[in-house]
Scaffold this active site. Structure first.
Site, PDB file in Angstrom:
ATOM      1  N   HIS A  55      56.781 -68.745 -42.286  1.00 49.62           N
ATOM      2  CA  HIS A  55      58.218 -68.948 -42.041  1.00 49.62           C
ATOM      3  C   HIS A  55      58.408 -70.094 -41.049  1.00 49.62           C
ATOM      4  CE1 HIS A  55      62.394 -67.335 -41.796  1.00 49.62           C
ATOM      5  NE2 HIS A  55      62.340 -67.691 -40.514  1.00 49.62           N
ATOM      6  N   MET A 106      66.059 -75.763 -36.532  1.00 50.02           N
ATOM      7  CA  MET A 106      67.290 -75.571 -35.740  1.00 50.02           C
ATOM      8  C   MET A 106      67.812 -76.931 -35.298  1.00 50.02           C
ATOM      9  SD  MET A 106      66.169 -72.423 -33.298  1.00 50.02           S
ATOM     10  CE  MET A 106      65.321 -70.975 -33.919  1.00 50.02           C
ATOM     11  N   MET A 123      68.611 -73.407 -39.917  1.00 45.61           N
ATOM     12  CA  MET A 123      69.703 -72.984 -39.042  1.00 45.61           C
ATOM     13  C   MET A 123      70.402 -74.247 -38.588  1.00 45.61           C
ATOM     14  SD  MET A 123      67.676 -69.970 -37.073  1.00 45.61           S
ATOM     15  CE  MET A 123      66.120 -70.635 -37.635  1.00 45.61           C
ATOM     16  N   SER A 153      56.515 -66.351 -38.117  1.00 43.88           N
ATOM     17  CA  SER A 153      57.371 -67.492 -37.819  1.00 43.88           C
ATOM     18  C   SER A 153      56.681 -68.386 -36.803  1.00 43.88           C
ATOM     19  CB  SER A 153      58.701 -67.002 -37.240  1.00 43.88           C
ATOM     20  OG  SER A 153      59.346 -68.078 -36.578  1.00 43.88           O
ATOM     21  N   ASP A 171      61.206 -72.290 -38.923  1.00 43.89           N
ATOM     22  CA  ASP A 171      62.582 -72.276 -38.431  1.00 43.89           C
ATOM     23  C   ASP A 171      63.047 -73.668 -38.040  1.00 43.89           C
ATOM     24  OD1 ASP A 171      63.365 -69.424 -38.380  1.00 43.89           O
ATOM     25  OD2 ASP A 171      61.584 -69.242 -37.107  1.00 43.89           O
ATOM     26  N   HIS A 223      63.630 -71.879 -43.154  1.00 41.70           N
ATOM     27  CA  HIS A 223      64.891 -71.259 -42.732  1.00 41.70           C
ATOM     28  C   HIS A 223      65.713 -72.300 -41.985  1.00 41.70           C
ATOM     29  CE1 HIS A 223      66.838 -67.964 -39.954  1.00 41.70           C
ATOM     30  NE2 HIS A 223      67.715 -68.559 -40.733  1.00 41.70           N
ATOM     31  N   MET A 233      69.828 -61.607 -41.111  1.00 45.20           N
ATOM     32  CA  MET A 233      69.360 -61.809 -39.730  1.00 45.20           C
ATOM     33  C   MET A 233      69.494 -60.494 -38.973  1.00 45.20           C
ATOM     34  SD  MET A 233      68.255 -64.895 -39.347  1.00 45.20           S
ATOM     35  CE  MET A 233      67.892 -64.689 -37.605  1.00 45.20           C
ATOM     36  N   ASP A 272      64.879 -60.991 -40.298  1.00 47.38           N
ATOM     37  CA  ASP A 272      64.354 -61.986 -39.366  1.00 47.38           C
ATOM     38  C   ASP A 272      64.888 -61.692 -37.971  1.00 47.38           C
ATOM     39  OD1 ASP A 272      63.418 -64.228 -38.097  1.00 47.38           O
ATOM     40  OD2 ASP A 272      64.508 -65.669 -39.332  1.00 47.38           O
TER      41      ASP A 272
HETATM   42  C1  DX5 Z   1      65.304 -66.749 -34.789  1.00 45.67           C
HETATM   43  C2  DX5 Z   1      64.397 -67.199 -35.888  1.00 45.67           C
HETATM   44  C3  DX5 Z   1      63.263 -66.299 -36.126  1.00 45.67           C
HETATM   45  C4  DX5 Z   1      62.367 -66.071 -34.937  1.00 45.67           C
HETATM   46  C5  DX5 Z   1      62.132 -64.592 -34.850  1.00 45.67           C
HETATM   47  O1  DX5 Z   1      66.535 -67.324 -34.885  1.00 45.67           O
HETATM   48  O2  DX5 Z   1      65.085 -67.347 -37.125  1.00 45.67           O
HETATM   49  O3  DX5 Z   1      62.500 -66.633 -37.272  1.00 45.67           O
HETATM   50  O4  DX5 Z   1      61.131 -66.729 -34.970  1.00 45.67           O
HETATM   51  O5  DX5 Z   1      61.495 -64.314 -33.668  1.00 45.67           O
HETATM   52  P1  DX5 Z   1      61.032 -62.863 -33.234  1.00 45.67           P
HETATM   53  O6  DX5 Z   1      60.158 -62.312 -34.345  1.00 45.67           O
HETATM   54  O7  DX5 Z   1      60.280 -63.112 -31.981  1.00 45.67           O
HETATM   55  O8  DX5 Z   1      62.266 -62.031 -33.044  1.00 45.67           O
HETATM   56 ZN    ZN Z   2      63.869 -67.576 -39.035  1.00 43.81          ZN
END
Ligand code: DX5
Ligand code: ZN
Length: 226
Positions: free
Chosen positions: A42, A46, A77, A17, A44, A75, A146, A184
């Site tokens: 991946h 947000m 969010m 990620s 993210d 992904h 998750m 994740d």
């Molecule tokens: C968190 C993200 C993840 C994040 C995971 O909400 O969706 O993809 O990068 O981070 P680690 O692997 O550090 O837990």
């Molecule tokens: Zn993620």
């Protein structure tokens, strides 16, 4: 049946990620992922509403698409993912995953994603039971379970979520389905074996990949010898 039963990547695999990378060095981070042998990247997204953090939007996804051939696992969010799903598909998402908690008309959005030839993923946070997305399991390509509360990297895996993965694996077999299962949050060298044993197909790792020199070992541990 899921629209892309032939999702061509081989499993289990590690999906680093970008969240834990240095955002001033994105191209270098992508190169690091490519060199590690990880099979999926991946990303993210947000929005500061669905989760209390902000990252980046479609332009970052498009710019990354331009510099790598890796499949992009986007992904979302974000609230109301249907409003910007097209922008992320235009940007080059290979898998577009949105949260069941953020979308009322899940079936409609999955259909829209499939109409664009993109893999559709559905994500659930730790407090959402698997039963709430059961009606959609025939149609999706990916179920993202998750394993932490979304929003930040570097959190500790919530063990209860591994049971949810085991239940998803059982249900998939019982119903003869072939969606992939992704976890994740909190993936590292210690937790990855249990997650692989539980039947997880794609393991996302942010801090354990970018925050450690042992990243290649983590990739090997999950993907086996190449
Ligand atoms: C968190 C993200 C993840 C994040 C995971 O909400 O969706 O993809 O990068 O981070 P680690 O692997 O550090 O837990
Ligand atoms: Zn993620």
């Amino acid at each position: 049946m899921c629209y892309y039963p032939d999702m061509k990547y081989s499993f289990p695999c590690l999906a680093p990620s970008l969240l834990s990378a240095d955002f001033t060095q994105v191209a270098e981070a992508v190169t690091l992922v490519e060199r590690s042998g990880a099979r999926i990247l991946h990303l993210d997204v947000m929005d500061g509403h669905f989760v209390p953090n902000l990252t980046f939007g479609p332009k970052m996804v498009a710019d990354i698409r331009d510099i790598t051939g890796l499949p992009l696992d986007v992904h979302l969010m974000i609230e109301e993912p249907e409003r910007s799903a097209d922008a992320y598909m235009d940007a080059g998402a290979s898998i577009l995953t949105f949260h069941a908690e953020a979308c009322v008309h899940i079936h409609r959005l999955v259909e829209r994603i499939h109409a664009r030839g993109v893999h559709a993923g559905l994500a659930i946070v730790p407090s959402t039971p698997l039963s709430s997305v059961e009606p959609m399991l025939d149609d999706i390509d990916l179920l993202l379970v998750m394993t932490v509360n979304p929003g930040f990297g570097g959190q500790t895996l919530i063990p209860l979520c591994v049971d949810k993965i085991r239940s998803a694996v059982r249900l998939r077999k019982q119903r003869g389905l072939d969606f992939r299962i992704e976890c994740d949050g909190g993936v590292n060298e210690t937790t990855s074996s249990e997650l692989v044993d539980a039947g997880t197909d794609i393991l996302v790792a942010g801090s354990a990949f970018f925050g450690s020199d042992a990243r290649d070992r983590l990739v090997q541990q999950v993907q086996g010898e190449e």
